[in-house]
Design a protein around this motif. Structure first.
Motif, mmCIF file in Angstrom:
data_model
loop_
_atom_site.group_PDB
_atom_site.id
_atom_site.type_symbol
_atom_site.label_atom_id
_atom_site.label_comp_id
_atom_site.label_asym_id
_atom_site.label_seq_id
_atom_site.Cartn_x
_atom_site.Cartn_y
_atom_site.Cartn_z
ATOM 1 N N GLY A 342 0.810 -1.231 -0.054
ATOM 2 C CA GLY A 342 -0.103 0.127 -0.039
ATOM 3 C C GLY A 342 0.645 1.379 -0.248
ATOM 4 N N ILE A 343 2.159 1.219 -0.171
ATOM 5 C CA ILE A 343 2.983 2.395 -0.124
ATOM 6 C C ILE A 343 3.380 2.544 -1.734
ATOM 7 C CG2 ILE A 343 4.888 3.545 0.730
ATOM 8 C CD1 ILE A 343 3.040 2.886 2.650
ATOM 9 N N SER A 344 2.859 3.759 -2.208
ATOM 10 C CA SER A 344 3.097 4.042 -3.653
ATOM 11 C C SER A 344 4.541 4.845 -3.724
ATOM 12 C CB SER A 344 2.128 4.887 -4.222
ATOM 13 O OG SER A 344 1.037 4.258 -4.565
ATOM 14 N N THR A 345 5.472 4.363 -4.696
ATOM 15 C CA THR A 345 6.599 5.054 -4.677
ATOM 16 C C THR A 345 7.150 5.003 -6.315
ATOM 17 O OG1 THR A 345 7.750 2.937 -4.555
ATOM 18 C CG2 THR A 345 7.974 4.077 -2.747
ATOM 19 N N ARG A 346 8.167 5.627 -6.637
ATOM 20 C CA ARG A 346 8.580 5.712 -7.972
ATOM 21 C C ARG A 346 10.346 5.701 -8.120
ATOM 22 N NH1 ARG A 346 3.840 5.310 -8.421
ATOM 23 N NH2 ARG A 346 2.217 6.578 -9.517
ATOM 24 N N GLN A 347 10.723 5.245 -9.084
ATOM 25 C CA GLN A 347 12.120 5.719 -9.406
ATOM 26 C C GLN A 347 12.203 7.206 -9.542
ATOM 27 O OE1 GLN A 347 12.460 3.690 -13.388
ATOM 28 N NE2 GLN A 347 14.114 5.310 -13.516
ATOM 29 N N GLY A 348 13.347 7.898 -9.214
ATOM 30 C CA GLY A 348 13.443 9.285 -9.107
ATOM 31 C C GLY A 348 12.853 9.996 -10.457
ATOM 32 N N LEU A 382 9.892 8.700 -2.410
ATOM 33 C CA LEU A 382 9.038 8.544 -1.223
ATOM 34 C C LEU A 382 7.871 9.363 -1.345
ATOM 35 C CD1 LEU A 382 11.637 7.909 1.837
ATOM 36 C CD2 LEU A 382 10.778 6.188 0.194
ATOM 37 N N PRO A 383 6.400 8.800 -0.767
ATOM 38 C CA PRO A 383 5.483 9.726 -0.886
ATOM 39 C C PRO A 383 5.737 11.133 0.027
ATOM 40 C CG PRO A 383 4.963 7.315 -0.345
ATOM 41 C CD PRO A 383 6.581 7.429 -0.284
ATOM 42 N N LEU A 384 5.365 12.104 -0.668
ATOM 43 C CA LEU A 384 5.256 13.203 0.143
ATOM 44 C C LEU A 384 4.283 14.302 -0.435
ATOM 45 C CD1 LEU A 384 7.057 15.222 2.199
ATOM 46 C CD2 LEU A 384 8.321 15.874 0.212
ATOM 47 N N TYR A 385 3.445 14.885 0.570
ATOM 48 C CA TYR A 385 2.080 15.508 0.212
ATOM 49 C C TYR A 385 1.811 16.042 1.651
ATOM 50 C CZ TYR A 385 -0.102 11.304 1.034
ATOM 51 O OH TYR A 385 -0.644 10.121 1.707
ATOM 52 N N VAL A 386 1.272 17.518 1.513
ATOM 53 C CA VAL A 386 1.010 18.044 2.835
ATOM 54 C C VAL A 386 -0.101 17.434 3.453
ATOM 55 C CG1 VAL A 386 1.992 20.262 1.646
ATOM 56 C CG2 VAL A 386 -0.596 19.908 1.872
ATOM 57 N N GLN A 387 -0.881 16.747 2.988
ATOM 58 C CA GLN A 387 -2.133 16.269 3.652
ATOM 59 C C GLN A 387 -1.587 14.982 4.571
ATOM 60 O OE1 GLN A 387 -1.963 16.845 0.535
ATOM 61 N NE2 GLN A 387 -3.908 16.822 -0.385
ATOM 62 N N MET A 388 -0.319 14.539 4.317
ATOM 63 C CA MET A 388 0.527 13.223 5.172
ATOM 64 C C MET A 388 0.411 13.619 6.529
ATOM 65 S SD MET A 388 3.735 11.818 2.902
ATOM 66 C CE MET A 388 3.506 10.255 3.591
#
Length: 413
Positions: A342-348, A382-388
């Motif tokens: 359940g953790i979405s990631t990407r390569q850079g 890594l996931p990053l957004y202000v609602q975290m």
């Protein structure tokens, strides 16, 4: 576990109200809201002109055309960038020459730029010319990767020495700065993106920033089919007459619905960037404390990082593995395991010189640009957004450790 996305746009009632106001006004194409959005962003970045477009890709293409790039010319650009940077060069008919990056910052390596110039070009009275093709070296595209400005001091020294154009690809970097100078203040033009993964969004959209009055006027003409008068100018004058068209242009116009969203987003920009920095600092602290096989982002002294993306690197020392391809396989297993939990990631991002078209067209091999190749294989967003929440970020860290432990157990069997 609830799915944690890589990025989530931050909208409030202001964006909804702004859209309704535009719809009620009856003016939904490029008009007063676009002009207002342009003024707000340009003022925030300390630049005289903003020219809104449909995307950063069209902004890059428009800036290159307006600055005279075309066939028979070369442009140096970093390999480790989203393909749109280099595609924009090809759209003009020019030829890209790909440079390597500095691994710590993910940005173009000025020393490698200078090496490329020394290897491939000969200096003549009217510029630098490729020793084999005869192409003139037109300029450098400096990408501010993931929200961190490239080393513009060194890049601009090279450009001044050889009379080269500079375009800042600031797709990820609205609000980024070196000291008191924001992106947009270093080159002839800077190009922004307002894609949903960026710090502020208009859904899709872009903008060119410049301090050059004549260039700004030309950009406005070219973005609207080459029209001598814009639609909003016609509205305030004799709108029944069509404008003159003295050159071929493009339809790269943002609309007022997008711009209204952008205005509401821009009012939150400083707060959004502060929140992203706060979340990034928390990640960096926990990585240092708990995950020895990850290298967190680097921020040189005096730079302000906007953290459009929080991008780490797999650390060979932390895993005791030296082979890049083996480390890349480990990275991919880690990303796959995170996705399953359940953790979405990407390569850079990708190394352009490894993509099919550019490999075939220009004969690149993966290790021609070794640092870009390494970043392609070992980077993790890594996931990053202000609602975290703090709990969300703890869940990301805990899950990384869990998946890494499972990978290690499997490798020991």
């Amino acid at each position: 576990m609830n799915k944690i996305p890589v990025m989530k746009p931050f909208f409030t009632q202001e964006e909804k109200d702004a859209i309704h106001d535009v719809l009620d006004s009856g003016w939904v194409a490029q008009g007063p809201k676009v002009a207002e959005f342009e003024r707000i962003i340009a003022a925030h970045e300390g630049v005289r002109h903003g020219i809104a477009t449909t995307s950063c890709t069209t902004a890059l293409h428009l800036a290159m055309v307006a600055l005279g790039l075309g066939e028979g010319m070369d442009v140096i650009a970093p390999s480790f960038t989203f393909v749109a940077t280099v595609n924009s060069i090809r759209m003009t008919g020019a030829t890209p020459l790909l440079a390597d990056i500095e691994q710590a910052t993910f940005n173009i390596n000025p020393e490698h730029v200078r090496q490329l110039i020394n290897i491939y070009y000969v200096k003549k009275e009217d510029g630098l010319f490729h020793k084999q093709t005869g192409n003139r070296l037109w300029g450098i595209i400096a990408v501010h990767q993931f929200g961190l400005c490239a080393d513009m001091n060194r890049i601009n020294k090279i450009a001044a020495e050889y009379n080269l154009m500079i375009i800042e690809d600031a797709a990820c970097a609205v609000g980024a700065r070196i000291g008191s100078v924001y992106e947009g203040g270093f080159g002839h033009a800077s190009c922004l993106s307002f894609h949903p993964r960026k710090s502020i969004t208009t859904g899709e959209g872009g903008m060119i920033l410049t301090n050059d009055d004549a260039l700004a006027e030309r950009l406005r003409t070219l973005r609207s089919h080459g029209a001598s008068v814009s639609a909003d100018q016609r509205h305030t004058g004799q709108g029944f007459l069509l404008p003159e068209f003295n050159e071929i242009g493009f339809n790269y116009r943002m609309n007022d619905i997008q711009a209204a969203v952008g205005i509401a987003q821009a009012q939150k920009l400083d707060w959004l960037l502060e929140e992203r920095n706060r979340r990034a600092s928390l990640y960096t602290y926990w990585i240092h404390e708990k995950i020895p096989f990850l290298i967190p982002p680097t921020v040189p002294e005096g730079y302000y990082h906007t953290y459009q993306s929080y991008v780490c690197m797999i650390d060979p020392k932390g895993l005791g593995i030296n082979d890049i391809d083996a480390l890349g396989d480990y990275r991919n297993k880690l990303l796959a395991g995170l996705e399953e939990l359940g953790i979405s990631t990407r390569q850079g991002t990708h190394a352009v010189h490894m993509l099919g078209y550019y490999k075939e067209q220009y004969g690149y091999t993966p290790r021609d640009l070794p640092v870009s190749y390494t970043a392609d294989r070992l980077s993790i967003t890594l996931p990053l957004y202000v609602q975290m929440t703090d709990e969300d970020q703890k869940a990301v860290i805990t899950t990384i450790l869990k998946v890494a432990s499972e990978i290690n157990e499997m490798s020991e069997r």
